[in-house]
Scaffold this motif. Structure first.
Motif, PDB file in Angstrom:
ATOM      1  N   ALA A  62      48.453  31.359  35.057  1.00 31.73           N
ATOM      2  CA  ALA A  62      48.515  32.434  36.041  1.00 31.73           C
ATOM      3  C   ALA A  62      48.275  31.817  37.420  1.00 31.73           C
ATOM      4  CB  ALA A  62      47.438  33.477  35.720  1.00 31.73           C
ATOM      5  N   PRO A  63      48.498  32.579  38.481  1.00 29.50           N
ATOM      6  CA  PRO A  63      48.167  32.060  39.810  1.00 29.50           C
ATOM      7  C   PRO A  63      46.696  31.643  39.872  1.00 29.50           C
ATOM      8  CG  PRO A  63      49.482  34.049  40.005  1.00 29.50           C
ATOM      9  CD  PRO A  63      49.124  33.897  38.553  1.00 29.50           C
ATOM     10  N   PRO A  64      46.402  30.548  40.572  1.00 27.29           N
ATOM     11  CA  PRO A  64      45.016  30.061  40.635  1.00 27.29           C
ATOM     12  C   PRO A  64      44.110  31.003  41.411  1.00 27.29           C
ATOM     13  CG  PRO A  64      46.404  28.828  42.142  1.00 27.29           C
ATOM     14  CD  PRO A  64      47.310  29.740  41.374  1.00 27.29           C
ATOM     15  N   THR A  65      42.809  30.777  41.265  1.00 29.68           N
ATOM     16  CA  THR A  65      41.819  31.554  42.005  1.00 29.68           C
ATOM     17  C   THR A  65      41.824  31.128  43.469  1.00 29.68           C
ATOM     18  OG1 THR A  65      40.028  29.975  41.685  1.00 29.68           O
ATOM     19  CG2 THR A  65      40.327  31.645  39.951  1.00 29.68           C
ATOM     20  N   LYS A  66      41.082  31.856  44.295  1.00 37.61           N
ATOM     21  CA  LYS A  66      40.963  31.511  45.719  1.00 37.61           C
ATOM     22  C   LYS A  66      40.422  30.092  45.894  1.00 37.61           C
ATOM     23  CE  LYS A  66      40.011  36.018  47.772  1.00 37.61           C
ATOM     24  NZ  LYS A  66      39.001  36.788  48.519  1.00 37.61           N
ATOM     25  N   ASN A  86      40.799  40.338  48.359  1.00 38.89           N
ATOM     26  CA  ASN A  86      39.370  40.508  48.561  1.00 38.89           C
ATOM     27  C   ASN A  86      38.551  40.012  47.361  1.00 38.89           C
ATOM     28  OD1 ASN A  86      37.247  41.546  50.310  1.00 38.89           O
ATOM     29  ND2 ASN A  86      36.942  43.063  48.701  1.00 38.89           N
ATOM     30  N   CYS A  87      38.811  40.548  46.174  1.00 35.61           N
ATOM     31  CA  CYS A  87      37.978  40.228  45.000  1.00 35.61           C
ATOM     32  C   CYS A  87      38.606  39.180  44.079  1.00 35.61           C
ATOM     33  CB  CYS A  87      37.668  41.493  44.202  1.00 35.61           C
ATOM     34  SG  CYS A  87      39.098  42.225  43.377  1.00 35.61           S
ATOM     35  N   ASP A  88      39.838  38.765  44.360  1.00 32.26           N
ATOM     36  CA  ASP A  88      40.538  37.740  43.577  1.00 32.26           C
ATOM     37  C   ASP A  88      40.955  38.239  42.189  1.00 32.26           C
ATOM     38  OD1 ASP A  88      41.670  35.196  43.768  1.00 32.26           O
ATOM     39  OD2 ASP A  88      39.997  34.231  42.739  1.00 32.26           O
ATOM     40  N   ASN A  89      40.910  39.561  41.974  1.00 29.46           N
ATOM     41  CA  ASN A  89      41.346  40.132  40.702  1.00 29.46           C
ATOM     42  C   ASN A  89      42.859  39.980  40.581  1.00 29.46           C
ATOM     43  OD1 ASN A  89      41.112  41.492  38.230  1.00 29.46           O
ATOM     44  ND2 ASN A  89      41.523  43.456  39.201  1.00 29.46           N
ATOM     45  N   LEU A  90      43.308  39.719  39.364  1.00 30.95           N
ATOM     46  CA  LEU A  90      44.725  39.484  39.099  1.00 30.95           C
ATOM     47  C   LEU A  90      45.208  40.473  38.056  1.00 30.95           C
ATOM     48  CD1 LEU A  90      46.996  37.398  39.753  1.00 30.95           C
ATOM     49  CD2 LEU A  90      46.261  36.172  37.717  1.00 30.95           C
ATOM     50  N   MET A 121      45.195  44.499  48.610  1.00 36.21           N
ATOM     51  CA  MET A 121      43.839  44.891  48.266  1.00 36.21           C
ATOM     52  C   MET A 121      43.882  45.935  47.157  1.00 36.21           C
ATOM     53  SD  MET A 121      40.728  46.328  50.656  1.00 36.21           S
ATOM     54  CE  MET A 121      40.907  45.004  51.813  1.00 36.21           C
ATOM     55  N   CYS A 122      43.105  45.695  46.101  1.00 34.93           N
ATOM     56  CA  CYS A 122      43.065  46.618  44.967  1.00 34.93           C
ATOM     57  C   CYS A 122      42.339  47.908  45.344  1.00 34.93           C
ATOM     58  CB  CYS A 122      42.414  45.960  43.759  1.00 34.93           C
ATOM     59  SG  CYS A 122      40.647  45.655  43.921  1.00 34.93           S
ATOM     60  N   LYS A 123      42.480  48.932  44.503  1.00 34.26           N
ATOM     61  CA  LYS A 123      41.863  50.232  44.787  1.00 34.26           C
ATOM     62  C   LYS A 123      40.345  50.144  44.863  1.00 34.26           C
ATOM     63  CE  LYS A 123      45.436  53.308  43.062  1.00 34.26           C
ATOM     64  NZ  LYS A 123      45.774  54.382  42.141  1.00 34.26           N
ATOM     65  N   LYS A 124      39.726  49.335  43.971  1.00 36.23           N
ATOM     66  CA  LYS A 124      38.258  49.219  43.991  1.00 36.23           C
ATOM     67  C   LYS A 124      37.780  48.675  45.342  1.00 36.23           C
ATOM     68  CE  LYS A 124      37.197  48.493  39.112  1.00 36.23           C
ATOM     69  NZ  LYS A 124      36.653  47.537  38.124  1.00 36.23           N
ATOM     70  N   CYS A 125      38.451  47.657  45.834  1.00 34.33           N
ATOM     71  CA  CYS A 125      38.048  47.074  47.121  1.00 34.33           C
ATOM     72  C   CYS A 125      38.333  48.023  48.268  1.00 34.33           C
ATOM     73  CB  CYS A 125      38.742  45.747  47.328  1.00 34.33           C
ATOM     74  SG  CYS A 125      38.130  44.440  46.229  1.00 34.33           S
ATOM     75  N   GLN A 126      39.427  48.779  48.175  1.00 26.88           N
ATOM     76  CA  GLN A 126      39.738  49.775  49.211  1.00 26.88           C
ATOM     77  C   GLN A 126      38.628  50.823  49.269  1.00 26.88           C
ATOM     78  OE1 GLN A 126      43.669  51.468  48.766  1.00 26.88           O
ATOM     79  NE2 GLN A 126      44.525  49.464  48.264  1.00 26.88           N
ATOM     80  N   LYS A 127      38.160  51.290  48.106  1.00 22.79           N
ATOM     81  CA  LYS A 127      37.095  52.298  48.068  1.00 22.79           C
ATOM     82  C   LYS A 127      35.798  51.759  48.637  1.00 22.79           C
ATOM     83  CE  LYS A 127      38.902  54.954  44.205  1.00 22.79           C
ATOM     84  NZ  LYS A 127      38.729  55.356  42.796  1.00 22.79           N
TER      85      LYS A 127
END
Length: 130
Positions: A62-66, A86-90, A121-127
């Motif tokens: 998969a794509p690497p982490t930050k 933001n959180c590096d979630n994939l 940015m994922c929904k969790k980070c947006q919230k």
């Protein structure tokens, strides 16, 4: 890619289960979960297992982490990803062929044949930001 069938060890079976549950994981993520059962498993052993499973076509990259760490993918079929800046979630996503064609047109008909990574940015980070 042709899959090679080898005898699976206790570690390889567990790594496959961990990756199936997490979908994407680094060697460090996998080692952390393995140590719940095998407290003495080394980072080197985890690395060897994931390298062999990847080489045998049983897990994908998969794509690497930050931080640039290798991240393995339970899905070996070609597919696209969404990566949270933001959180590096994939997450696995499907980008329609029409959209890929439109992107190619916008890029002066450049040809791309690999998976795409959409960043945002994922929904969790947006919230959390609100």
């Amino acid at each position: 890619m042709t899959q090679v069938v080898r005898r699976l060890t206790k570690y390889t079976n567990d790594v496959l289960v961990i990756l199936k549950n997490k979908h994407h994981a680094t060697n460090s993520d996998i080692a952390q979960v393995l140590r719940d059962t095998y407290s003495d498993v080394s980072d080197t052993t985890v690395h060897r297992v994931t390298q062999r499973l990847h080489g045998d076509g049983l897990i994908g990259l998969a794509p690497p982490t930050k931080r640039g760490c290798l991240r393995y993918d339970a899905c070996v079929d070609p597919h696209d990803h969404f990566l949270c800046d933001n959180c590096d979630n994939l997450r696995d996503i499907i980008i329609a062929e029409e959209v890929k064609k439109q992107i190619a047109c916008e890029m002066d008909d450049c040809y791309f044949d690999g998976p795409l990574v959409i960043m945002g940015m994922c929904k969790k980070c947006q919230k959390r930001r609100k």
